[in-house]
Enzyme design. Structure first.
Site, short mmCIF file in Angstrom:
data_model
loop_
_atom_site.label_atom_id
_atom_site.label_comp_id
_atom_site.label_asym_id
_atom_site.label_seq_id
_atom_site.Cartn_x
_atom_site.Cartn_y
_atom_site.Cartn_z
N TYR A 126 60.45 -23.48 66.08
CA TYR A 126 61.00 -24.25 67.24
C TYR A 126 61.92 -25.33 66.41
O TYR A 126 63.05 -25.70 66.80
CB TYR A 126 59.90 -25.06 67.75
N GLU A 222 33.76 -7.59 60.06
CA GLU A 222 35.37 -7.48 61.00
C GLU A 222 35.22 -8.29 62.22
O GLU A 222 36.18 -9.01 62.62
CB GLU A 222 35.49 -5.98 61.49
N ASP A 274 33.63 -1.80 62.06
CA ASP A 274 33.49 -0.57 63.06
C ASP A 274 33.64 0.59 62.37
O ASP A 274 34.41 0.77 61.39
CB ASP A 274 34.58 -0.94 64.09
#
Lengths: 396, 697
Positions: A126, A222, A274
């Site tokens: 910005y 994770e 996982d």
């Protein structure tokens, strides 16, 4: 989006947005580290100016951040950035704007450093966004345009994002038997409740100091949900470990923190993800670094990290029922193929793991362990894994 | 009125009525008038009477056109006279409104003048002149125009034509007031035959005609006509005093008088039967071969004998004695040599599709074949003339074709020195005098022949500048340097312009329409005999050869224009590039200033100074018409043989495809041409399209 106001020559440029933002933070002496960064930015601008004065086409030499320009350093266990660089010229139709944008970001970073302020990469988007003088065109149309420019600038002048006083959103959390000082505040990470201490994107030693710790190792998980399970069980207390999660892929701040704890506190690092190619890759990024940030591997990777699971071979070992598995999707299979080709997945055990996943066409989430009981993960799975042998219970 | 002559008039109501009213007519069934009664009424029609009634044929169908035609005829005559005498023409045209709708037109030249005795006939006798009986390129042809204008003037205002003419220094300037007697087509001088005036000019003629007319602007205005005349006649100095406003002066742009057009004899290919009969009958005591050699161009002794042989005439017979049948055969032999035989493939397919017999087929193919000649040709091929065309085998067609081919007497095309084109350089000068364009080019074709008449086509284009971008192209048509203003759609020139694919030269064109853009198209047809569609000389007739030549000339101009337009586009892209860099320089200078503290202005200047090193702004030269890098275009244009197939010429036109070139300093990332980003969507396609397929050689 206001049109750029001309700064009268000779006066110190003070961007209004920046000065407002930094009003809360006290101005400070410019440290040695910042001085070096400022010098790099100034040099960059002067070299462009020198080139153009000789009638040349000013160019930025940007290291290529792509698979083609990274190599796996077997010895150090790191992904390293190669030598190839691409030239970004100003007098080039496609590159003129990028060239201009790079200097716009550089200008803003310089102001941030001089003001002793830090801002998010969204803020700088910005801050640097305005309409190009005399047109309806914006310097940046969206943040997706400015983010890569920031990375370009980092690699071009070999400065870290933190050194440019830029930060990302906080991501990930930590609890454990340790006390730290976070920008002056002393924080006992044993007393962080259920949410833990949120990991900021800048964790350099001038901001985060490690006070004292009884932790014996670090366990990185994770997913926040599994981490919450362990935190609830006070796993870190019982096992004397630092417990972190990364909300998926570990952000720079988390990775840098892991590296610092590993390096400065000599704590071994275990990673639990996982059982799918994405989980495997999260581990590899923590261990060896990533392609995109290969230039930062040196300061973020933990080559000694160990993979605790979930392995494809764990399904049988821990008697996970077929009904808790998930079928591989096409994109999973494609990703497996990709991983199998990466040099840092070339070891025999990893190739076996990937091949097994490919063969069974199954993947497991960490939560699948809960099918064996609610505390199975904390009381049986992790302890057993930690005790086990390399290549069998855990992987390098 | 046909009904009266209808023999079986019973069916005709008018005739029925007549029967009832006129009992006398009852006797010889259906007749109303006896041959004797009718014969009493039959008499000569004077040409002047005829044209009084049919003034539209000469271009006097409405007041506006009448005014224009009057000026046009006077100017044509003045220019022809000057050129024939080798004088650089200086003309003064004035149009004065005497009273409402009544104009006095005066055209004064510096020509050779007219001898006293000829003045009345030239200005007040239709079909009187020096140009009709010769084959030579001139503006006037029939000797009708100026007399008709005078006649029209007299008819509408009652005023005679006033002529002043002087043939040299020290000679009197005769003043003649004359009008035509429309019954006899004879001039009638109204003033004293020895009237003179004092005239400071050494020589020249002035003609003044008063007529009812209408002065207006637009495409068919007097102004437009004069402006265009100036385009096609760069050697003309013209002062024009319009009825309103200040006089306009067009200075001479070329001091070169066009070379004198050579008078030629008719070419055998173009001769008509009646004309041949006339020539032979008026040959005095000459033999046939001698007559042919002397009266026609390109007829050598060998050719004359060959023609006679084919017609079965003894070359040494008295020409005036040759009988009609033989003349017809001779004529057939003469024009058969022009039989534009189609290629054998086309001929074969036409024969195969024909419903007629071979005789009909051959007579159609070999324009002018008589029945006996056709039969002869067919028999020569071992075929029967009555054979059904469909039944003919390919082998037989080949034999027939061979026979047709052999039947043609080879006669050289007419000499081209009789044609005087304006010339490429002067066409461009003329266009420059008329249009404030940015690009000019022109092309003059080699001489060609239609119906035995040699002709040359020239084309030119003016493009850009102040020409209107939204309108259709301005088409300026000329025949022997005379502007054609009326009936554009009936004109072969217009047709040829439509037939050119202007889109391939970077212009817009809807199917079957004129191209749109800042374009003026100049086409000049120069010929010993311009094939007009009518006596009013408003439009060129559609002869295939003529249309084809015009098209080829236009295509050549189009190619050069296309190259230039493309170069212009490339330049525009460069400008866009430049703008792009310039706007980012402003931003960049601010950032670099902020980082380095070097003054923003100085940074900006440094970048702007380096900019030209990296952005090529190449301005194609406006003069000469062809961009420097397109020099190949000009050379290429000349290499194309005159007979080259149009499409072949089109595809081989080398075109500079600069936008696809990559400036070396810009192309270091291997991402393709830096042009691609800013060029408008269609340009890439355009560039690809215009790229030469390969080297020309």
């Amino acid at each position: 989006m206001a049109t750029r106001k001309k700064t009268p020559a000779g006066t110190t440029p003070a961007n209004k947005a920046v000065s407002e933002e930094t009003a809360t933070e006290a101005p400070r002496e410019i440290g040695e580290r910042d001085r070096v960064t400022l010098q790099k930015i100034t040099d960059l601008a002067f070299s462009a100016l020198a080139e153009v004065r000789r009638g040349k086409n000013p160019a930025l030499s940007i290291p290529v951040r792509a698979l083609s320009n990274v190599s796996f350093d077997q010895e150090a266990g790191l992904i390293r950035l190669g030598e190839s660089r691409q030239s970004r010229n100003f007098f080039h139709l496609k590159q003129a704007k990028l060239f201009m944008q790079t200097f716009l970001i550089a200008e803003h970073c310089k102001k941030l450093i001089e003001a002793g302020a830090t801002t998010s990469i969204r803020d700088i988007y910005y801050g640097a966004k305005h309409s190009v003088a005399g047109t309806k065109e914006n310097t940046f149309e969206e943040q997706a345009e400015s983010d890569p420019i920031i990375e370009d600038l980092e690699v071009t002048i070999d400065a870290l994002r933190e050194e440019l006083h830029l930060r990302a959103e906080n991501r990930g959390a930590m609890v454990g038997p340790m006390t730290i000082r976070d920008t002056g505040d002393t924080i006992d990470l044993r007393r962080m409740g259920s949410g833990g201490w949120s990991i900021p994107s800048i964790v350099e030693d001038n901001r985060i100091e490690f006070m004292k710790t009884e932790a014996e190792y670090i366990l990185f998980i994770e997913k926040g949900a599994v981490w919450a399970r362990l935190n609830e069980d006070r796993f870190w207390q019982k096992n004397n470990c630092m417990l972190l999660h990364g909300s998926g892929m570990a952000a720079r701040g988390t990775r840098r923190l892991l590296r610092r704890m590993h390096e400065e506190l000599k704590l071994p690092l275990y990673v639990l993800t996982d059982n799918d190619p994405w989980g495997f890759y999260i581990y590899s990024v923590i261990k060896q670094g990533s392609i995109n940030l290969a230039y930062e591997s040196m300061r973020m990777a933990v080559p000694q990290a160990r993979f605790l699971g979930l392995m494809s071979s764990d399904a049988e070992k821990f008697n996970l029922q077929a009904n808790v598995s998930m079928a591989l999707k096409d994109e999973d299979s494609a990703r497996i193929e990709q991983l199998m080709r990466y040099d840092w997945f070339a070891s025999k055990r990893w190739q076996e793991e990937l091949a097994l996943m490919k063969k069974t066409q199954k993947k497991y989430e960490l939560e699948a362990l809960s099918s064996r009981g609610i505390r199975f993960i904390t009381e049986e799975y992790i302890p057993q894994k930690l005790r086990g042998r390399r290549g069998d219970s855990w992987l390098d | 009125m046909n009904s009266i002559k209808t023999p079986d008039g019973a069916a005709d109501p008018m005739t029925t009525e007549a029967l009832i009213q006129d009992p006398e007519a009852l006797k010889p069934a259906g007749r109303r008038a006896s041959a004797e009664a009718m014969g009493a009424k039959q008499r000569d029609i004077s040409v002047s009477e005829f044209f009084t009634k049919n003034r539209h044929l000469l271009g006097f169908d409405n007041p506006a056109k009448a005014l224009l035609t009057t000026i046009k005829e006077a100017v044509d005559n003045a220019l022809d006279a000057c050129e024939e005498a080798g004088i650089l023409p200086t003309l003064e045209v004035s149009v004065e409104e005497v009273s409402d709708g009544r104009y006095r037109v005066r055209v004064e030249d510096n020509g050779p003048g007219i001898v006293k005795e000829q003045i009345p006939k030239i200005f007040a006798k239709l079909l009187y002149g020096s140009k009709f009986h010769r084959l030579r390129q001139s503006r006037g042809q029939q000797g009708i125009g100026i007399s008709a204008a005078g006649m029209y003037g007299h008819l509408t205002t009652g005023k005679p034509v006033v002529v002043v003419s002087k043939i040299g220094r020290g000679r009197p300037a005769w003043r003649v007031e004359v009008r035509i007697d429309s019954r006899t087509n004879e001039p009638k001088q109204l003033n004293d035959k020895n009237d003179t005036v004092t005239w400071e000019k050494d020589h020249g003629t002035s003609v003044e005609i008063e007529l009812m007319g209408l002065y207006r602007g637009g495409r068919t205005s007097v102004d437009a006509y004069l402006e265009q005349t100036v385009v096609a006649n760069p050697h003309l100095e013209l002062t024009y005093k319009p009825p309103k406003g200040a006089p306009v002066h067009f200075p001479r742009v070329s001091d070169l008088l066009p070379p004198e057009a050579q008078e030629i004899k008719p070419h055998p290919h173009g001769v008509e039967l009646g004309m041949l009969i006339k020539i032979l009958h008026e040959s005095g005591k000459r033999h046939v071969a001698q007559t042919l050699m002397e009266e026609f161009s390109r007829v050598t002794h060998a050719v004359a004998e060959e023609l006679c042989k084919r017609a079965g005439i003894d070359p040494n017979a008295l020409a005036a004695r040759v009988d009609a049948m033989k003349i017809e055969a001779l004529h057939a032999a003469m024009v058969a040599s022009n039989a534009a035989l189609p290629p054998i493939k086309k001929f074969a397919s036409k024969v195969a599709r024909s419903d007629g017999n071979l005789r009909e087929e051959v007579m159609e193919e070999g324009t002018g074949f008589s029945t006996p000649l056709a039969d002869l040709v067919i028999r020569k091929a071992g075929l029967e003339p009555t054979l059904k065309a469909k039944a003919v085998t390919p082998m037989m067609v080949e034999k027939l074709y061979q026979s047709l081919h052999e039947s043609q007497v080879k006669i050289l095309p007419p000499p081209a020195n009789c044609i005087v084109p304006v010339g490429e350089a002067l066409v461009m000068e003329g266009l420059r005098r008329r249009f404030k364009g940015e690009f000019f080019t022109s092309h003059t074709r080699p001489p060609a022949v239609y119906r035995g008449n040699p002709f040359v086509v020239e084309a030119g284009v003016a493009f850009g500048g102040t020409l209107s971008r939204e309108d259709s192209a301005d088409v300026l048509r000329f025949a022997n340097r005379v502007p054609l203003l009326y009936q554009p759609r009936a004109c072969a020139i217009h047709e040829a312009v439509l037939k050119v694919d202007w889109k391939s030269y970077g212009l817009q064109q809807r199917k079957g329409e004129l191209p749109v853009g800042p374009l003026a198209i100049f086409v000049h047809l120069a010929s010993v005999w311009v094939p007009f569609t009518s006596e009013a000389k408003e439009a060129v007739a559609h002869y295939d050869e003529v249309v084809r030549e015009i098209r080829l000339a236009l295509m050549e101009c189009g190619r050069k224009l296309g190259t230039w337009v493309k170069a212009q586009q490339a330049e525009r892209w460069e400008t866009q590039r430049k703008t792009l860099f310039e706007k980012y320089i402003v931003e960049l200078a601010a950032s670099i200033h902020s980082i380095t503290k070097v003054s923003e202005e100085s940074v900006k200047k440094d970048f702007e100074a380096a900019l030209p090193n990296h952005v090529r702004i190449a301005l194609p030269p406006v003069e000469g018409g062809v961009p420097s890098a397109g020099g190949a275009v000009e050379a290429g244009g000349e290499e194309i043989p005159a007979e080259a197939d149009a499409s072949a010429a089109e595809s081989t036109a080398p075109v500079e495809a600069r936008p696809s070139d990559r400036p070396p300093e810009m192309s270091d990332d291997g991402e393709g041409s830096p042009f691609e980003d800013v060029t408008p969507g269609n340009t890439r396609q355009l560039v690809l399209k215009m790229r030469p397929k390969s080297g020309r050689k």
